[in-house]
Design a protein around this motif. Sequence first.
Motif, short mmCIF file in Angstrom:
data_model
loop_
_atom_site.label_atom_id
_atom_site.label_comp_id
_atom_site.label_asym_id
_atom_site.label_seq_id
_atom_site.Cartn_x
_atom_site.Cartn_y
_atom_site.Cartn_z
N SER A 339 0.80 -1.22 0.00
CA SER A 339 0.00 0.00 0.00
C SER A 339 0.84 1.28 0.00
O SER A 339 0.33 2.35 -0.32
CB SER A 339 -0.93 0.00 1.22
OG SER A 339 -0.17 0.01 2.42
N ASN A 445 -7.25 0.25 5.68
CA ASN A 445 -7.43 1.70 5.77
C ASN A 445 -6.64 2.28 6.95
O ASN A 445 -6.14 3.42 6.88
CB ASN A 445 -8.91 2.03 5.92
CG ASN A 445 -9.17 3.53 5.84
OD1 ASN A 445 -8.98 4.13 4.79
ND2 ASN A 445 -9.59 4.12 6.95
N THR A 449 -4.36 4.06 3.55
CA THR A 449 -5.52 4.94 3.46
C THR A 449 -6.20 4.70 2.12
O THR A 449 -5.54 4.72 1.09
CB THR A 449 -5.13 6.42 3.55
OG1 THR A 449 -4.48 6.67 4.79
CG2 THR A 449 -6.37 7.30 3.47
N PHE A 450 -7.51 4.47 2.21
CA PHE A 450 -8.25 4.38 0.96
C PHE A 450 -8.58 5.79 0.51
O PHE A 450 -9.29 6.52 1.22
CB PHE A 450 -9.53 3.55 1.13
CG PHE A 450 -10.32 3.44 -0.14
CD1 PHE A 450 -9.87 2.64 -1.17
CD2 PHE A 450 -11.48 4.17 -0.32
CE1 PHE A 450 -10.59 2.55 -2.35
CE2 PHE A 450 -12.21 4.09 -1.50
CZ PHE A 450 -11.75 3.27 -2.52
N PHE A 454 -14.60 5.61 1.95
CA PHE A 454 -14.27 4.34 2.61
C PHE A 454 -15.50 3.45 2.75
O PHE A 454 -15.43 2.24 2.57
CB PHE A 454 -13.67 4.61 3.98
CG PHE A 454 -13.51 3.38 4.82
CD1 PHE A 454 -12.49 2.47 4.56
CD2 PHE A 454 -14.40 3.11 5.85
CE1 PHE A 454 -12.35 1.33 5.32
CE2 PHE A 454 -14.26 1.97 6.62
CZ PHE A 454 -13.24 1.07 6.35
#
Length: 578
Positions: A339, A445, A449-450, A454
């Motif tokens: 990520s 998340n 972090t999306f 979310f």
Amino acid sequence: MLELKEVSFAIRKDGEDVPLVDRVSIRVPKGHFMAIVGPSGCGKTTLLKTIAGLNPESGGALFWDGRDLSKEGDFSPSEIGYVPQFSIAYDPLTVDESVEAATRLRVRCEDTEELDQRIDRVLEETGLRPISDRRVKVLSGGQKRRLGLAMELVSDPKLLLCDEVTSGLDPRSEREIVRLMYDLSRKDGRIVLSVTHSLAHLELYDSILVLHEGRVAFHGPPDQMTHYFSVNDTEEIYPRLATQPSERWHSSWQKHSESYQKMMDKNRARLMNTGELIVPAAPGADEPAESKDVALPGFFTQFATLLSRRWRIFFRDRGQVFLQLAIILIFPVLVTIFSEKASGNIRRFSDTRSDDLMAEIQEQQSVRSDQAKVGSAISGIIMFQVVLLSLMGSNNSAREIAGERPIYEKEKFGGLRPSAYLTSKVAFLACLVIGQSLWMAFFVNFFGTFRGDFIQHAGFLLLVNAAMTAICLAVSSLMRTAEQASLLSIYLVGFQLPLSGAVLALPESVEIFTRPFISAYWAWSGSVEALQTQVHDAVKSVIDTSLSAQEACLYALGAHIVVALIATWAGARRPQWD
């Protein structure tokens, strides 16, 4: 009384009807213990299933207490008990828990006291009380056969069918089981029919039915068998049968059947006069019998029993618990490892136009480089989550029904509602789906972090897991074996990534046919559409596959779930006895 008149059962093979049971005619009175014997493949189990109603007779008629079963309805679940060759209990449960679950699924009890009394009586009758707290997996072969009988006796059946319950047992255990069945036939006028290949302990039976190639070769007292077949020992009967075609044996038997029936009637009268056999009075006599059909429990009772049992089995299966924990913990970690690449900044184009052409070109290249780097990473991470959750869904349900199909078919035969069974499966799997999906969304998340909405992203993760779980549950319901269901489910998950088009765009001529069936595409596309505008543009700049609106993605995943559940229902209702 159970009476068969010219009963036949045939299968279609190479365009012709092949009789497996051919013109069987017998009468079995109440309180009778009968063995069905014969060489392998002679139709013993087929006849038993035909009596039970699992095989629809292709000719003749079956009568139960004067009722024509083919015209006036089959046995009620409480009238008949069927003990198959395979174990009908779950290994992680104890003997007491197995009998309790069978009672709750088959008998409507007024209160807990009645339930406990029925369980205690059955455990006492079958000699299982001393080992009631043992797990099924540690029981011996003879103890498992006793448990199978106990689980059928909870509804007080008047006809008990036993299929090879003595096979594979040592001589002592075999005699104990035969003796137990004999004792059961002496209570409340119960008829007990036992299919067996063994010719030992025949003296305990009231009569012996000998089949040869689906036809009756003999039905009479056990002490008359050697005389009828002109042999010195019962072990010589099977070789003797092979010396003549079955039609000749059947014709010979038809000539002598009446005399042997008279012998059995005399033996029965003698047993009743000596008090060895007590048969309750039939309805309409001076003292009418008070026996009545045991009422089946309601939908919610069966549902609650099944769901409680499923959770108990789940938590006692350490391997399954550890696998679920490993999946829940490791899969999100795998996603967060990658990520970091998706957290980079995406430079914007300058609002003022530069007079330096080279500087403007460099700026465009930098922005596109950021878009390619971040957009590709975000797209890949979303698809990674989607595919991992699809894999979780496959693991959740690929073996859920197929792995216990024989037990389910047996319980359905005993009165279990398919609706209660399917609802319990959906409730159990829903808990797994919700826990897996939300944990994946929150974990990724939190450590990453999306970059978008979310809630919408978590919703699509939940839907793709539910869709794949439902699809693999349908596969499990439709396949005959757990191995077939697992293999097909693996293929379905394996094709999610290449056919989604998220990595490599498919030709439009192919995509139009494959896309509707790929759950991963709809979850990925819906999540991408939930991204922030700048991030969304970055993803679109690196993919060739067109995205669908969020509403379309929701409808598509919802349709996958609904269609899969309908297919599961169809598979659960369809009989799949071996």
